[in-house]
Design an enzyme around this catalytic site. Structure first.
Site, mmCIF file in Angstrom:
data_model
loop_
_atom_site.group_PDB
_atom_site.id
_atom_site.type_symbol
_atom_site.label_atom_id
_atom_site.label_comp_id
_atom_site.label_asym_id
_atom_site.label_seq_id
_atom_site.Cartn_x
_atom_site.Cartn_y
_atom_site.Cartn_z
ATOM 1 N N CYS A 16 33.335 -59.721 18.071
ATOM 2 C CA CYS A 16 33.133 -58.285 18.266
ATOM 3 C C CYS A 16 31.811 -57.975 18.950
ATOM 4 O O CYS A 16 31.376 -56.829 18.975
ATOM 5 C CB CYS A 16 33.224 -57.535 16.931
ATOM 6 S SG CYS A 16 32.034 -58.097 15.699
ATOM 7 N N HIS A 21 18.908 -42.785 23.685
ATOM 8 C CA HIS A 21 20.147 -42.069 23.958
ATOM 9 C C HIS A 21 20.754 -42.480 25.297
ATOM 10 O O HIS A 21 21.973 -42.463 25.472
ATOM 11 C CB HIS A 21 19.887 -40.562 23.911
ATOM 12 C CG HIS A 21 19.750 -40.039 22.524
ATOM 13 N ND1 HIS A 21 19.144 -38.847 22.227
ATOM 14 C CD2 HIS A 21 20.146 -40.552 21.340
ATOM 15 C CE1 HIS A 21 19.180 -38.644 20.922
ATOM 16 N NE2 HIS A 21 19.775 -39.672 20.369
#
Length: 823
Positions: A754, A461
């Protein structure tokens, strides 16, 4: 259908318990109402208490479409209010009052009701809810004699399965089993001669005590027996989405004694000398330089020798309940102030804060063992943390989330301040062993310009939120906590390097490069050529933020974020809703959607749960369609429906394409679903070398530089020590990009980038010179890249591209490009 009324003195506690119970039955099927609190005072402060009229109203509301209603009560006057409510109600539906533990009882009742249990069965489940917990602690005699199952019937379907997940059958797997049984009377029996349980009974399944490595017999009879047993067996086979490590879990091993743990946690780290360069895993691109600030140490472990007298144990349990509600409320407030992936992660932490298993385990440790409230939370959290670590991979990175929630609850119990992000008036680089999700999310409002952690990985996270905030970050840096406080640190999140005291000139250059530059909404070279600057997004909130930042469209919509952390694939309707949320942010503009890119670091239990020796080379990306073609077809259909409903210009591309045959098959499937503009990702050397042939069958290509570097250099992108190889400046990678760009020029078709390379202001002009026509990146990088492009001409871009193609090393490529471009 059976309805449930939860009567609680605290509205916050009632709502939190309900929210967590409903997480167990995501498929729905349970009707629950909370009748909590006794109104508010003149200042709007909630009054603790219960209201018989509110309980009666909840019963009457459920009575309109339920066959019976179960009333659960927390304590004291809640019982009196529930009894009075039976006299006040106007409906005639059967009602039962359950003498059950509130949190555990509500959880068991919701699961049982969702599985189709009768009022009697749901009541029994609620009343027996604490039996599994006390039985495991060895403090109660739990009667779970083998039940008569259907295995002896002539039409019985019987199958033996193994418990593969490290934590065995705990509450979440039991809830999944109950849901998968679909109303069929599926029975489980622990082999060789253990007890039995009905799949409709959460408490009975918990009392089986099935651990990893145990064998369980499944049996059912009747018209739907075979499909029901198969669904349940599939859950066992994939480890209930928790992993299938062969090493047994250590979740129930008691925590080490306090003095041992303190020595381990406070062991001194040798100071890092000036001039050193530490290496880790760059997880968020960009450069930041500032004095180092070290995160404060976590809370000390509570003393295991303190014993709470029996007369005061209920007070300690109440303290745990109050603390979990308070922490959940705090995280809810933090979540509401965040957006994108940060909001989702904080929501997950909020759910952890009032996890019914954590709460009930801690409460049982107080009641049975006499642990203090703080110590009980610590030990319960350690068990959960060790279970996640045993799973390894992505799940092991969630252990930091458990520790964060643990410390927050304990700090609330002890009424002490929790160490967190420091407040500084000047920019700083934050150095820590690891960060909690809540603390990482708080970085967005601080003067932190970069982040360095000793632990963590690319899917932690910390990494996810750092990327969403656009803060350069390097994780997994050995010895990071030895960086002296106050020394200048230069962090390169693209290369995964941390330079200690690099000198004033390099610090000044890094600070200049890291300054946020507003984006005017268009990418234009100095001679007027337009270059599309797009954003990478993972969901609707990301898309809204990207549109607000001025992105010209979306160059990469990572649809797998709609699939992660699920046992079953989302329905077409669910996908349509998720996709429309992104498309709506870019009316009339280009949105490039990447189909499901699962596998390697993003495994999905319903798509690729196999254990592979080399997952990065295995069944991932488009290859999943080989075994589950319906996943791809459903996704393409959902995208087509979403595109018809919105005005965005939708283009779709497939990841992990290696052959022209794969590209052609995908193009045919996508066009048959109604999607006109189809492309493929260039992530393998094979696809780059065949780019011209690919463009004969598709309309565009998009280069994923992260994977292209991984496969070209044969260097696992998850290994921080190979960070120098996973560098888009490597000549081999640049030559492959050049091959794809040349193919795009030949066919006059778009070629995008990308990957992380698109956000590098120096590399962006080189990519344009190599034939790239659009760049997609984090919204915070748009201004810097636009500024770099605006300062160079197309001729300079072409010259820089020719020079890097002649380079022999990454350092040489950087140097020659910088000289030609003046960047």
């Amino acid at each position: 259908m059976i309805g449930i009324v939860a009567v609680s003195h605290s509205a916050r506690l009632g709502e939190a318990a309900l929210e967590l119970a409903l997480q167990m039955v995501q498929g729905g099927g349970a009707r629950v109402r909370v009748a909590a609190g006794a109104g508010s005072d003149a200042e709007g402060t909630p009054i603790l208490g219960t209201d018989a009229v509110a309980v009666a109203a909840a019963i009457d509301e459920l009575a309109t479409d339920c066959d019976g209603v179960l009333v659960l009560m927390d304590l004291g006057s809640a019982v009196l209010s529930a009894e009075l409510a039976l006299e006040l109600r106007v409906s005639e539906v059967p009602v039962r009052l359950a003498p059950a533990p509130f949190v555990e009882g509500l959880l068991a009742a919701v699961v049982s009701a969702a599985a189709g249990g009768s009022l009697e069965v749901v009541t029994q489940e609620a009343s027996a809810a604490l039996g599994a917990k006390t039985g495991q602690l060895g403090e109660a005699s739990v009667d779970i004699s083998a039940e008569d199952g259907p295995q002896n019937r002539p039409d019985a379907v019987v199958r033996v399965v193994a418990v593969k997940n490290p934590l065995g059958i705990h509450a979440r797997p039991a809830a999944l089993i109950a849901e998968a049984s679909g109303g069929t009377d599926v029975r489980l029996r622990l082999l060789p001669d253990g007890p039995g349980a009905s799949a409709a009974s959460l408490s009975r399944m918990l009392m089986l005590g099935a651990r990893q490595g145990d064998e369980v017999e499944l049996s059912a009879a009747g018209p739907h027996a075979e499909s029901a047993v198969e669904r349940v067996a599939t859950l066992f086979d994939d480890g209930f989405g928790e992993g299938t490590d062969t090493e047994p879990a250590t979740a129930m091993i008691p925590a080490p004694r306090p003095d041992t743990r303190r020595k381990a946690s406070t062991a001194s780290v040798p100071p890092v000398p000036s001039g050193s360069v530490l290496r880790g895993r760059g997880v968020s691109a960009g450069v930041g330089a500032a004095p180092a600030v070290l995160l404060a140490a976590p809370l000390q472990e509570p003393d295991a020798h303190d014993i709470v007298p029996e007369a005061r144990r209920q007070n300690a349990v109440s303290a745990i309940e109050r603390a979990t509600v308070a922490v959940a409320d705090h995280l809810r407030a933090r979540s509401s102030a965040a957006d994108g992936e940060a909001r989702d992660i904080l929501d997950a932490s909020r759910l952890l804060a009032s996890d019914p298993e954590l709460l009930s385990e801690a409460s049982a440790l107080v009641r049975v063992e006499g642990r203090t409230a703080a110590r009980a939370v610590w030990e319960a959290a350690v068990a959960h943390e060790q279970g996640l670590v045993a799973l390894g991979g992505r799940m092991a990175e969630r252990a930091a989330d458990i520790r964060d929630v643990r410390d927050r609850i304990i700090a609330e119990i002890l009424e002490v301040d929790l160490p967190g992000i420091p407040e500084h008036d000047r920019p700083f680089v934050l150095v820590a062993s690891d960060l909690s999700p809540a603390d990482t999310a708080a970085l967005g409002g601080s003067r932190c310009v970069a982040l360095v952690t000793e632990q963590g990985g690319p899917t932690s996270h910390t990494a996810i939120i750092a990327r969403s905030l656009g803060i350069p970050a390097v994780v997994g840096v050995p010895g990071a906590t030895g960086i002296p406080a106050g020394v200048d640190v230069l962090v390169d999140g693209s290369r995964g390097t941390v330079e200690i005291d690099p000198g004033d000139s390099r610090v000044a250059a890094a600070r200049s490069a890291s300054n946020d530059i507003p984006f005017a909404g268009a990418g234009v070279l100095a001679d007027g050529r337009r270059i599309a600057l797009l954003a990478n997004v993972g969901g609707a909130s990301d898309a809204a933020a990207s549109a607000a930042a001025g992105a010209e469209g979306v160059g990469l919509f990572r649809t797998e974020f709609c699939f992660l952390d699920r046992v079953e694939a989302p329905s077409i309707d669910e996908q349509v809703e998720a996709y429309r949320g992104v498309l709506a942010a870019f009316p009339g503009r280009r949105v490039v959607v990447r189909t499901l890119d699962a596998g390697s670091d993003k495994p999905l239990p319903f798509a690729n749960d196999d254990s592979e020796q080399n997952p990065a080379l295995g069944v991932r990306g488009l290859r999943i369609a080989r075994r589950s073609p319906e996943l791809l077809d459903d996704q393409l259909r959902a995208l087509s429906i979403a595109a018809e409903a919105e005005s965005a210009v939708v283009e779709v591309m497939a990841p992990m394409v290696a052959t022209v045959d794969e590209a052609l098959d995908f193009a045919e499937r996508a066009r048959a679903a109604g999607l006109a503009t189809v492309g493929v990702m260039i992530e393998t050397p094979s696809a780059a070398l065949l780019a011209s042939e690919m463009l004969e069958v598709v309309d565009f290509v998009s280069i994923g530089t992260n994977d292209l570097a991984q496969y070209a250099l044969a260097a696992d992108r998850m290994l921080g020590e190979l960070g120098d190889l996973n560098d888009p400046w490597q000549p081999a990678v640049l030559r492959l990009i050049g091959a794809a760009g040349a193919a795009g020029r030949t066919w006059d078709l778009p070629v995008g980038v990308c990957g992380e390379a698109a956000a590098d202001p120096t590399l962006a002009p080189v990519l344009i010179g190599l034939g790239v026509t659009s760049l997609s990146m984090s919204p915070r990088a748009l201004g810097r890249v636009a500024a770099a492009l605006g300062g160079v001409s197309e001729a300079q871009c072409l010259a820089a591209a020719e020079a890097v193609l002649r380079s022999a090393t990454a350092a040489e490529a950087r140097a020659v490009a910088s000289e030609i471009l003046g960047l």
